[in-house]
Design a protein around this motif. Structure first.
Motif, PDB file in Angstrom:
ATOM      1  N   LEU A 553      40.304  -0.513  69.156  1.00  8.70           N
ATOM      2  CA  LEU A 553      40.770  -0.829  67.804  1.00  8.70           C
ATOM      3  C   LEU A 553      42.061  -0.089  67.462  1.00  8.70           C
ATOM      4  CD1 LEU A 553      40.225  -2.242  65.073  1.00  8.70           C
ATOM      5  CD2 LEU A 553      38.978  -0.190  64.372  1.00  8.70           C
ATOM      6  N   THR A 554      42.072   1.226  67.652  1.00 11.84           N
ATOM      7  CA  THR A 554      43.233   2.029  67.263  1.00 11.84           C
ATOM      8  C   THR A 554      43.629   2.974  68.387  1.00 11.84           C
ATOM      9  OG1 THR A 554      42.122   3.998  66.374  1.00 11.84           O
ATOM     10  CG2 THR A 554      42.271   2.086  64.926  1.00 11.84           C
ATOM     11  N   ASP A 555      44.869   3.406  68.363  1.00 11.48           N
ATOM     12  CA  ASP A 555      45.262   4.544  69.177  1.00 11.48           C
ATOM     13  C   ASP A 555      44.469   5.772  68.729  1.00 11.48           C
ATOM     14  OD1 ASP A 555      47.184   2.862  70.239  1.00 11.48           O
ATOM     15  OD2 ASP A 555      48.872   3.826  69.215  1.00 11.48           O
ATOM     16  N   VAL A 556      44.269   6.701  69.670  1.00  6.13           N
ATOM     17  CA  VAL A 556      43.666   7.991  69.330  1.00  6.13           C
ATOM     18  C   VAL A 556      44.463   9.075  70.040  1.00  6.13           C
ATOM     19  CG1 VAL A 556      41.592   9.418  69.320  1.00  6.13           C
ATOM     20  CG2 VAL A 556      41.377   6.928  69.142  1.00  6.13           C
ATOM     21  N   GLU A 557      45.118   9.906  69.244  1.00  8.91           N
ATOM     22  CA  GLU A 557      45.956  10.969  69.791  1.00  8.91           C
ATOM     23  C   GLU A 557      46.873  10.408  70.887  1.00  8.91           C
ATOM     24  OE1 GLU A 557      43.456  14.423  70.578  1.00  8.91           O
ATOM     25  OE2 GLU A 557      43.349  14.832  68.428  1.00  8.91           O
ATOM     26  N   GLN A 558      46.764  10.914  72.128  1.00 10.37           N
ATOM     27  CA  GLN A 558      47.684  10.478  73.187  1.00 10.37           C
ATOM     28  C   GLN A 558      47.303   9.144  73.808  1.00 10.37           C
ATOM     29  OE1 GLN A 558      45.627  13.176  73.493  1.00 10.37           O
ATOM     30  NE2 GLN A 558      44.162  12.345  74.963  1.00 10.37           N
ATOM     31  N   GLU A 559      46.138   8.602  73.465  1.00  7.86           N
ATOM     32  CA  GLU A 559      45.708   7.321  74.036  1.00  7.86           C
ATOM     33  C   GLU A 559      46.243   6.193  73.147  1.00  7.86           C
ATOM     34  OE1 GLU A 559      41.672   5.127  75.746  1.00  7.86           O
ATOM     35  OE2 GLU A 559      41.541   7.117  74.850  1.00  7.86           O
ATOM     36  N   ILE A 560      47.140   5.383  73.681  1.00  7.64           N
ATOM     37  CA  ILE A 560      47.899   4.435  72.843  1.00  7.64           C
ATOM     38  C   ILE A 560      47.576   2.981  73.185  1.00  7.64           C
ATOM     39  CG2 ILE A 560      49.786   6.032  72.376  1.00  7.64           C
ATOM     40  CD1 ILE A 560      51.378   4.514  74.603  1.00  7.64           C
ATOM     41  N   ASN A 561      46.298   2.712  73.504  1.00  5.54           N
ATOM     42  CA  ASN A 561      45.927   1.340  73.856  1.00  5.54           C
ATOM     43  C   ASN A 561      45.199   0.621  72.726  1.00  5.54           C
ATOM     44  OD1 ASN A 561      43.491   2.694  74.040  1.00  5.54           O
ATOM     45  ND2 ASN A 561      43.544   2.784  76.275  1.00  5.54           N
ATOM     46  N   GLY A 562      45.477   0.997  71.486  1.00  6.03           N
ATOM     47  CA  GLY A 562      44.893   0.299  70.352  1.00  6.03           C
ATOM     48  C   GLY A 562      45.676  -0.940  69.976  1.00  6.03           C
ATOM     49  N   LEU A 563      44.998  -1.874  69.323  1.00  9.06           N
ATOM     50  CA  LEU A 563      45.698  -2.987  68.684  1.00  9.06           C
ATOM     51  C   LEU A 563      46.348  -2.538  67.381  1.00  9.06           C
ATOM     52  CD1 LEU A 563      43.074  -5.802  69.342  1.00  9.06           C
ATOM     53  CD2 LEU A 563      45.303  -5.535  70.453  1.00  9.06           C
ATOM     54  N   LEU A 564      45.879  -1.377  66.890  1.00  4.21           N
ATOM     55  CA  LEU A 564      46.464  -0.733  65.723  1.00  4.21           C
ATOM     56  C   LEU A 564      46.940   0.657  66.134  1.00  4.21           C
ATOM     57  CD1 LEU A 564      43.552  -1.441  63.191  1.00  4.21           C
ATOM     58  CD2 LEU A 564      45.565  -2.880  63.557  1.00  4.21           C
ATOM     59  N   THR A 565      47.916   1.186  65.427  1.00  6.01           N
ATOM     60  CA  THR A 565      48.313   2.569  65.656  1.00  6.01           C
ATOM     61  C   THR A 565      47.215   3.496  65.133  1.00  6.01           C
ATOM     62  OG1 THR A 565      49.434   2.754  63.526  1.00  6.01           O
ATOM     63  CG2 THR A 565      50.740   1.943  65.391  1.00  6.01           C
ATOM     64  N   TYR A 566      47.380   4.779  65.408  1.00  8.04           N
ATOM     65  CA  TYR A 566      46.384   5.765  64.960  1.00  8.04           C
ATOM     66  C   TYR A 566      46.224   5.731  63.438  1.00  8.04           C
ATOM     67  CZ  TYR A 566      43.817  10.223  65.675  1.00  8.04           C
ATOM     68  OH  TYR A 566      42.862  11.215  65.752  1.00  8.04           O
ATOM     69  N   ASP A 567      47.322   5.471  62.704  1.00  5.23           N
ATOM     70  CA  ASP A 567      47.234   5.397  61.247  1.00  5.23           C
ATOM     71  C   ASP A 567      47.027   3.967  60.749  1.00  5.23           C
ATOM     72  OD1 ASP A 567      49.723   4.499  61.901  1.00  5.23           O
ATOM     73  OD2 ASP A 567      50.815   5.800  60.525  1.00  5.23           O
ATOM     74  N   ARG A 568      46.504   3.103  61.627  1.00  5.14           N
ATOM     75  CA  ARG A 568      45.990   1.771  61.272  1.00  5.14           C
ATOM     76  C   ARG A 568      47.085   0.769  60.919  1.00  5.14           C
ATOM     77  NH1 ARG A 568      42.365   5.564  62.787  1.00  5.14           N
ATOM     78  NH2 ARG A 568      40.209   4.911  62.407  1.00  5.14           N
ATOM     79  N   LYS A 569      48.254   0.905  61.513  1.00  5.38           N
ATOM     80  CA  LYS A 569      49.295  -0.108  61.350  1.00  5.38           C
ATOM     81  C   LYS A 569      49.229  -1.099  62.510  1.00  5.38           C
ATOM     82  CE  LYS A 569      52.390   3.074  58.930  1.00  5.38           C
ATOM     83  NZ  LYS A 569      53.672   3.840  59.007  1.00  5.38           N
TER      84      LYS A 569
END
Length: 585
Positions: A553-569
Motif C-alpha cells: 500500500l505505502t512506502d515504509v522508511e527505505q522500502e519504496i515499493n508502495g503505490l502510495l508514498t509513506y505520507d500517503r500521496k
C-alpha cells in the motif's frame, strides 16, 4: 460516513461504554539505560524527566522525543484524579498495547505485569487509588536485539534497512480508564450462522448476585428487530437469535441483501442492558451476518465464490511508526485501498489497532489477521508467540472484516521448518490452536512457502509477469515452483486441494522524492501502472489462482515499493489501478 465522538477515539469498539477517561497525552518519561529505576524506587519517587506524548513511542516524531537509538528500559508517569461519580465502583485501567514487558504501579503499588507487545491488558486499581491525586507509573523492558520475541518488522539493529524498520518501545496504543459495577459484562462474543439465519451470543458476566437480567436490543439501520430479556443464572450464557425470520426488510431475505460483504457492509447494532434491582451496566456492540468458508477447493463468502484482491499493508506511519496519528488516518488507509479497487488487506506482521478493524467492518474491507513474528526459533519463542496469538484471536474474534488468520509468515521464527520436525510441530500447533479458538475462519499455518497444514496455499512470488504466467498455468506447476528457492510444502506435507492464492507479489519500487529499495524498479508513474498491469494480469488470468495480495500500500522508511508514498500521496493515477483490479472477479 461520520462517527460519534465516543466511537472516534474509543479503543474497544466491540464493547463500548459511554463513560470512560482517555489517558493519552503528556506523561513524564525517563530512560533507564543503567537499570537503576527499581533500586532507586522510581515507582514511588519518579525522577526529573522528559515529557512524552502517549501513545507514541519515544522513537517517533509524534512522541516529542524522536530518538531511534537503543533504550531497552523506559519509565512513564502521570497523575490522575478519579471522577467523584466513580466512588464505590470497580475502576479498571486499560492498556491497548505496550511493547514488550510492562510493570504497572499505582501510588507505588504494583497492580499488574504483562508480557507481549501486541495485545491489550488491564488492571483493577480500585484498592490502589485514593481521593484526590493518584500516580500511575509504568516500567517497560523491550530487549532491542532479542530475536526470540514477537517483533514483526522491528529491526534488531539501530539503523533500519531492507524490509526492517525502526523499533517501537513502550506504550503504543491508547491508555484509558473506566468504572464498572461489581456485576458487569466481562466478555461478549458474536458468531453468525448464515445458513440458519442465526446470530449466536456468548455473554460472560463478572458475577450473578441478585439474579441479574440482561436485555438484548438488536437493530438494523436504526430500526429494532429483536428485543429479548434473559434471566441469568450463571456467569456464562449462550443464546441464539434468529435474524432471518425477524428481518425488517423481508424483500431482501432471498437475495442476501442483509449479509455483510465488502460491497454491502451491512451491520447490526446491539445494546445490552444488565439489571439487578437497577441498571448496573449498559454496553453497545455490533455484528455482521457473514460466512467465510473453503468448499470444494474454493474460498467462499456467504456460500458464493469470492475473488480476493488484497493489498499488503504494514500499518506504519511516518511520524508515528506503528501508531497512527489518529482514527481518521486508519480510516483513510482503507478508503485509499478501496479507491484502487482492492477489497481487502493483509495487515503484514502487525496486530492492528482495533479501530482499524472497526473501520474495515463499517466500510466493507476484508482483513487477514497476522501475528508479528519472532526472528529465531526457541522453545521460549514458541511459548511467547502462542500465548500472545491466543490473545489476538480472542480480541478480534467479533470483527466480520477478518476472514483469515495467519499466525506465521515466510518461515519467520521457524527457519528450518522445511525439514525439522520440531518446527513443523510448532507450525501445526499454531494452526490447530487457532482452529480450537475459532472454527469460523480459514487459517494459514505459514504463509508464503513451506506449508505444513493450511486452509489456503498462499505463495509469495516477486518474479516477472512472464515467469508468473508460466508458473501458475496449472496446479502442478504452481506446487512444483520454488519462489525464493523455497519449496511450497514442508517435507512430509503436500497439497490437499486448498485454494491457491498469490499472497505477495509485485513490490515495484518507484520513488518520487528519494532513493530506496524494492523487489524491482521503474522510473515513472506511467511505467509503474504498466508493470502493475502486467504482473497483476498474469495472476488474474491464471486458471488456478483465486486471489492476490500486492506488495504494498505505502512506502515504509527505505522500502519504496508502495503505490502510495509513506505520507500517503499517490505515485500514479489510482483510477488506473482500480480499472486493472476491476477486471478480475
Amino acid at each position: 460516513m461520520e462517527e460519534s465522538s465516543v466511537t472516534y477515539n474509543y479503543p474497544r469498539p466491540q464493547l463500548v461504554r459511554d463513560e470512560w477517561v482517555n489517558l493519552n497525552g503528556e506523561w513524564s518519561f525517563a530512560f533507564d539505560d543503567d537499570n537503576r529505576g527499581l533500586s532507586q524506587k522510581w515507582q514511588k519517587q519518579f525522577p526529573e524527566a522528559l515529557k512524552i506524548n502517549v501513545p507514541f513511542a519515544y522513537q517517533t516524531k509524534l512522541s516529542g522525543i524522536h530518538d531511534p537509538s537503543f533504550h531497552d528500559i523506559v519509565w512513564y508517569s502521570r497523575t490522575i484524579t478519579i471522577p467523584q461519580e466513580w466512588q464505590g465502583k470497580q475502576i479498571i485501567l486499560h492498556f491497548g498495547a505496550v511493547d514488550y514487558r510492562a510493570w504497572i504501579y499505582v501510588n507505588g503499588e504494583l497492580v499488574t505485569f504483562h508480557e507481549g507487545g501486541n495485545t491489550p491488558f488491564k488492571a483493577i486499581i480500585s484498592e490502589a487509588v485514593q481521593e484526590g491525586t493518584n500516580e500511575i507509573v509504568v516500567r517497560v523492558e523491550d530487549p532491542s536485539e532479542d530475536q526470540t520475541i514477537p517483533r514483526g518488522k522491528q529491526y534488531w539493529h539501530e539503523q533500519s534497512e531492507s524490509i526492517f524498520y525502526t523499533r517501537t518501545t513502550g506504550i503504543w496504543q491508547t491508555v484509558w480508564m473506566e468504572a464498572v459495577e461489581p456485576i458487569h459484562v466481562q466478555k461478549l462474543r458474536w458468531t453468525p450462522n448464515v445458513d440458519k439465519g442465526d446470530i449466536q451470543m456468548e455473554l460472560e458476566l463478572s458475577g450473578i448476585d441478585h439474579e441479574p437480567e440482561v436485555t438484548v436490543d438488536i437493530s438494523y439501520k436504526g430500526k429494532r428487530i429483536i428485543q429479548d430479556t434473559l434471566k441469568v443464572y450463571e456467569t456464562y450464557t449462550k443464546r441464539s437469535f434468529n435474524i432471518r425470520n425477524r428481518f425488517v426488510d423481508r424483500s431482501n431475505i432471498h437475495n442476501d441483501g442483509w449479509y455483510w460483504t465488502p460491497e454491502n457492509p451491512n451491520l447490526f447494532d446491539v445494546v445490552l442492558t444488565v439489571k439487578t434491582n437497577r441498571t448496573v451496566d449498559r454496553v453497545s456492540s455490533y455484528f455482521g451476518m457473514r460466512k467465510v468458508s473453503v468448499q470444494n477447493g474454493e474460498f467462499r463468502l456467504n456460500n458464493k465464490r469470492y475473488y480476493q484482491k488484497l493489498i499488503l499493508d504494514q500499518g506504519y506511519f511516518p511520524e508515528g511508526l506503528l501508531t497512527a496519528p489518529d482514527s481518521k488516518a486508519l480510516k483513510r488507509d482503507i478508503e485509499l485501498a478501496k479507491e484502487m479497487g482492492f477489497n481487502g488487506a493483509r495487515k503484514h506482521q502487525k496486530v492492528e489497532d482495533p479501530r482499524y478493524l472497526y473501520w474495515a467492518d463499517r466500510l466493507g474491507f476484508l482483513v487477514w489477521g497476522e501475528m508479528a513474528n519472532a526472528g529465531e526459533y526457541s522453545e521460549e519463542a514458541a511459548e511467547r508467540l502462542t500465548k500472545e496469538w491466543i490473545d489476538v484471536v480472542n480480541r478480534d474474534y467479533n470483527h466480520p472484516c477478518i476472514v483469515t488468520w495467519m499466525p506465521l509468515n515466510e518461515s519467520w521464527g521457524i527457519s528450518r521448518v522445511a525439514h525439522e520436525i520440531q518446527q513443523q510441530h510448532h507450525s501445526l500447533a499454531m494452526y490447530y490452536v487457532t482452529k480450537s479458538l475459532d472454527q469460523t475462519r480459514p487459517v494459514l499455518s505459514n504463509d508464503g512457502w513451506e506449508h505444513t497444514l493450511s486452509d489456503f496455499c498462499g505463495i509469495h512470488n516477486y518474479q516477472s509477469a512472464e515467469e508468473i504466467e508460466k508458473a501458475y498455468a496449472t496446479v502442478d506447476s504452481a506446487i512444483q515452483s520454488k519462489p525464493a528457492n523455497r519449496q511450497i510444502y514442508a517435507d512430509g506435507f503436500s497439497y490437499r486441494g486448498e485454494p491457491i492464492l498469490i499472497t505477495e507479489y509485485g513490490g515495484i519500487a518507484y520513488t518520487v522524492d528519494e532513493s530506496g529499495w524494492g523487489y524491482s524498479s521503474v522510473q515513472s508513474s506511467e511505467e509503474l501502472v504498466e508493470q502493475y498491469e502486467a504482473v497483476t494480469a498474469a495472476i488474474g488470468q491464471s486458471p488456478i489462482l483465486q486471489g492476490y495480495c500486492y506488495t504494498q500500500l505505502t512506502d515504509v522508511e527505505q522500502e519504496i515499493n508502495g503505490l502510495l508514498t509513506y505520507d500517503r500521496k499517490p505515485k500514479c493515477d489510482l483510477k488506473k489501478i482500480k480499472e486493472i483490479n476491476d477486471r478480475f472477479s
